[in-house]
Design an enzyme around this catalytic site. Structure first.
Site, PDB file in Angstrom:
ATOM      1  N   LYS A 202       5.166  11.519  -8.571  1.00  0.00           N
ATOM      2  CA  LYS A 202       5.612  10.163  -8.243  1.00  0.00           C
ATOM      3  C   LYS A 202       4.603   9.123  -8.740  1.00  0.00           C
ATOM      4  O   LYS A 202       4.977   8.086  -9.296  1.00  0.00           O
ATOM      5  CB  LYS A 202       5.790  10.023  -6.729  1.00  0.00           C
ATOM      6  CG  LYS A 202       6.181   8.617  -6.272  1.00  0.00           C
ATOM      7  CD  LYS A 202       7.500   8.167  -6.904  1.00  0.00           C
ATOM      8  CE  LYS A 202       7.812   6.707  -6.569  1.00  0.00           C
ATOM      9  NZ  LYS A 202       8.097   6.497  -5.145  1.00  0.00           N
ATOM     10  N   CYS A 256       5.700   0.232  -5.063  1.00  0.00           N
ATOM     11  CA  CYS A 256       5.409   1.418  -5.869  1.00  0.00           C
ATOM     12  C   CYS A 256       4.580   1.127  -7.109  1.00  0.00           C
ATOM     13  O   CYS A 256       3.423   1.504  -7.203  1.00  0.00           O
ATOM     14  CB  CYS A 256       6.718   2.104  -6.260  1.00  0.00           C
ATOM     15  SG  CYS A 256       7.585   2.865  -4.880  1.00  0.00           S
TER      16      CYS A 256
END
Length: 394
Positions: A202, A256
């Protein structure tokens, strides 16, 4: 479904996940630390803007499959979906993950699945296991895994189902059990690995995006210096069959892309040269944009003998959402206001904001002397704008 799921954290990932699972037949107990959030959800309403989410939550609550509370309860599957910000100096902060793990610890039993969905530094899933073990839980008999969310705000409900998922357990058995769970509602492929690789995957995805955005943002700064239209340049360059340059922006926001690369840099140190540089370029682009707007406003003031009204069009970190996390547009607006500029703040996805007044975009266009489009919201497209206004390209 006869299994119960406890979702800790009812924000931009936790609530959509809880609502989706409830609509798929799971009994879902959602947990959040904010009473107002709990009350809103239990009314079948939502506290964030996300297409289709209101329909899912309303149906889930009305069916009795979704309930929100301030405290966890016993369940078969626990999902941790809490924020993972950073401290000053870009040091990762997993305090929320630790707190969430401590909150569920009294309810975790042998055979349960505990999933960390929060985007986290490498090793955080092992930390979850350590916290559970410190509460006397035999973690060899609990399936602990990481499955990072990888959805796009504005398309979350669809992508929760359609996107491939990566599952990494701290044991092969944990991976297998968690994969089986995700396969009950994910149409994309559920890919198996170990916990650390899932965590790094990720971070890698978002660092890749950050690096590519940094290239576009650096191009825009150079083109401004050279007197070149960066949009035309990128359009022409992208006609090459193996070139796909992204669009420049006022910076990078969201929980993010603006955060995750620092997790790698913090752990990787001097070996994370390119990832660090990309972060620095995107941070600098926001500062560069502020100076461009200030210079335009001061030029107007010198020319007209009065302060310019500057319309900041958009506050969210990306188009057509209300998410302000790490938003460069919000940062720019705050800085201009703090430095004494006359700002008309516009955000069509938010009704009110506690720090300053938000005005409608039509009102801003009527009153503004300078317009700076910070976010490409759909409301801003195809606007008829007076040509004697000043535009500030960032």
């Amino acid at each position: 479904m006869d299994k119960k799921v406890c979702v800790v954290g009812l924000g931009y990932i936790g609530l959509p996940t809880a609502a989706l699972l409830a609509n798929r037949g799971y009994e879902v107990h959602g947990v959040d630390v904010v009473q107002r959030t709990v009350d809103i959800i239990n009314r079948g309403e939502i506290h964030i803007v996300e297409p289709e989410l209101d329909t899912f939550v309303h149906a889930a609550v009305n069916s009795g499959k979704l309930k929100a509370d301030l405290k966890p309860t016993q369940a078969d599957i626990f999902i941790i979906a809490v924020p993972t910000p950073f401290h000053d100096g870009y040091v990762p902060n997993i305090d929320y993950v630790v707190s969430a793990t401590e909150a569920i610890a009294p309810y975790v039993q042998e055979g349960n699945i505990v999933i960390l969905e929060s985007t986290s530094p490498v090793g955080t899933t092992d930390k979850v296991a350590e916290v559970l073990a410190s509460h006397g839980i035999d973690t060899s008999k609990v399936h602990i895994a990481h499955c990072p969310e990888r959805v796009l705000p504005g398309h979350i409900m669809r992508e929760l189902v359609e996107n491939d998922r990566i599952v990494g357990g701290i044991t092969p058995e944990a991976t297998e059990a968690t994969v089986v769970f995700y396969q009950t509602f994910v149409e994309g492929e559920v890919l198996s690995t170990d916990a650390k690789t899932a965590e790094m995957a990720k971070l890698t995805e978002n660092s890749f995006r950050d690096t590519n955005i940094a290239f576009a943002n650096e191009l825009s700064i150079l083109c401004d210096k050279f007197g070149i239209d960066v949009w035309e340049l990128i359009r022409l360059a992208n006609r090459h069959p193996r070139v796909n340059i992204l669009q420049p922006s006022a910076g990078v926001g969201g929980h993010c892309i603006a955060v995750d690369p620092w997790f790698i840099v913090h752990a990787g140190g001097e070996d994370a040269k390119m990832i660090r540089t990309a972060r620095e370029v995107n941070t600098y682009k926001t500062e560069w944009a502020i100076e461009k707007i200030k210079n335009a406003a001061l030029t107007f003031e010198n020319k007209h003998g009065r302060k310019a009204k500057v319309a900041c069009m958009g506050l969210a970190f990306k188009p057509d959402i209300d998410d302000l996390r790490e938003s460069p547009a919000l940062y720019i607006t705050r800085r201009l206001i703090a430095d004494g500029f006359d700002v008309l703040a516009v955000e069509p996805n938010i009704e009110s904001f506690k720090e300053f007044e938000i005005v409608g975009y039509q009102e801003a266009l009527e009153k503004a002397d300078i317009i700076t489009f910070l976010v490409a919201h759909k409301e801003f497209k195809n606007l008829e704008i007076e040509t004697d206004l000043d535009f500030c390209g960032v």
